[in-house]
Design an enzyme around this catalytic site. Sequence first.
Site, short mmCIF file in Angstrom:
data_model
loop_
_atom_site.label_atom_id
_atom_site.label_comp_id
_atom_site.label_asym_id
_atom_site.label_seq_id
_atom_site.Cartn_x
_atom_site.Cartn_y
_atom_site.Cartn_z
N THR A 1 -28.28 15.60 90.07
CA THR A 1 -28.00 14.35 89.34
C THR A 1 -26.63 14.46 88.67
O THR A 1 -26.25 15.52 88.19
CB THR A 1 -29.08 14.04 88.30
N THR B 1 -30.70 9.16 87.65
CA THR B 1 -31.39 9.47 88.91
C THR B 1 -32.72 10.11 88.54
O THR B 1 -32.88 10.56 87.41
CB THR B 1 -30.53 10.47 89.73
N VAL C 1 -22.38 4.44 98.35
CA VAL C 1 -23.48 5.40 98.52
C VAL C 1 -23.12 6.67 97.76
O VAL C 1 -22.03 7.22 97.95
CB VAL C 1 -23.70 5.72 100.02
N GLY C 2 -24.03 7.11 96.90
CA GLY C 2 -23.79 8.35 96.15
C GLY C 2 -24.34 9.56 96.88
O GLY C 2 -24.59 9.53 98.09
N THR D 1 -22.49 12.16 88.53
CA THR D 1 -21.67 11.21 89.28
C THR D 1 -21.56 11.71 90.73
O THR D 1 -20.98 12.76 91.01
CB THR D 1 -20.29 11.06 88.64
#
Length: 291
Positions: A211, A161, A190-191, A213
Amino acid sequence: MSIKRFAFALHGGAGARSGRDYSVAEYHMRELTENARDRLASGARALDVVEYAVVQMESSGLYVAGRGSAPNSAGYVELDASIMDGPVSAAGAVSCLRDVVNPVSVARRVMEATPHVMLSGAGALAFARTQGFEEVGEPRKYYTLPIGVNEDEIADQTHGTVGAVALDANGELAAATSTGGTFGKLEGRVGDTPIIGAGTWADSEIAISCTGTGEYFIRTGAALSVACRVRAGASLSQAVDEVLADIKHLGGDGGIIAVDAAGRVEMIYNSEGMKRASADSANSVFVATFD
Ligand code: ASP
């Protein structure tokens, strides 16, 4: 004439793996941070500076965002981004956006030109088109493997990211974050990056970009959780440490950059590394990937 305090930090993702060479990305982050510092020194708004930094990182192809994004499990790239303007608590975001060169600028336009906070998928693309944002053209030729990622890791939940936070000389704070998400993610995933309060937050006291997971950052409400802890009296580093510890407890890892209204900057991670850089009105540019 004394310069009013300002501060800036960016990250290029907490997916960095030890033993790999990130010197090209570090060189890029140094240049960007020097540029951001010069802009802030000449009175630029925090919101403009964080957008500028994220746009440059998206376009570079060096990080897992914009040009450096990899396809989802259905074989195409979906992009997430958000931006938040601290003094007015305004926010904009896009999720599952396809083939637009700079998703963070679309997110800003959502914030400034619509009554909404987030547009997703086909609606986000239609909006980007009506607003005249540049499109990728030929996705197969445009997207490229970012620095430090090998071809055989594309389906391996590798992730990255980019993000930036800033305090400007008027005391205003802003944050922006953008990602191609986790490699090989399911179509439509969507994260945390476009979710205000999870991957991005800015108010009148603090600006945060995360940033890692993303699922863990959503489950802990990471960015807003840092802000609330600081409001309740924790120091910036204590607040970030506590949220990263909650993320670790759930089985995740990652990193958080934050700046407060006094110009204090923290860039903390509990993954192997986090590409990062900072500068402020008192100190020269700092750049690193590992400890
Ligand atoms: N947070 C991003 C996501 O989950 C990935 C990352 O920061 O590395 O989409």
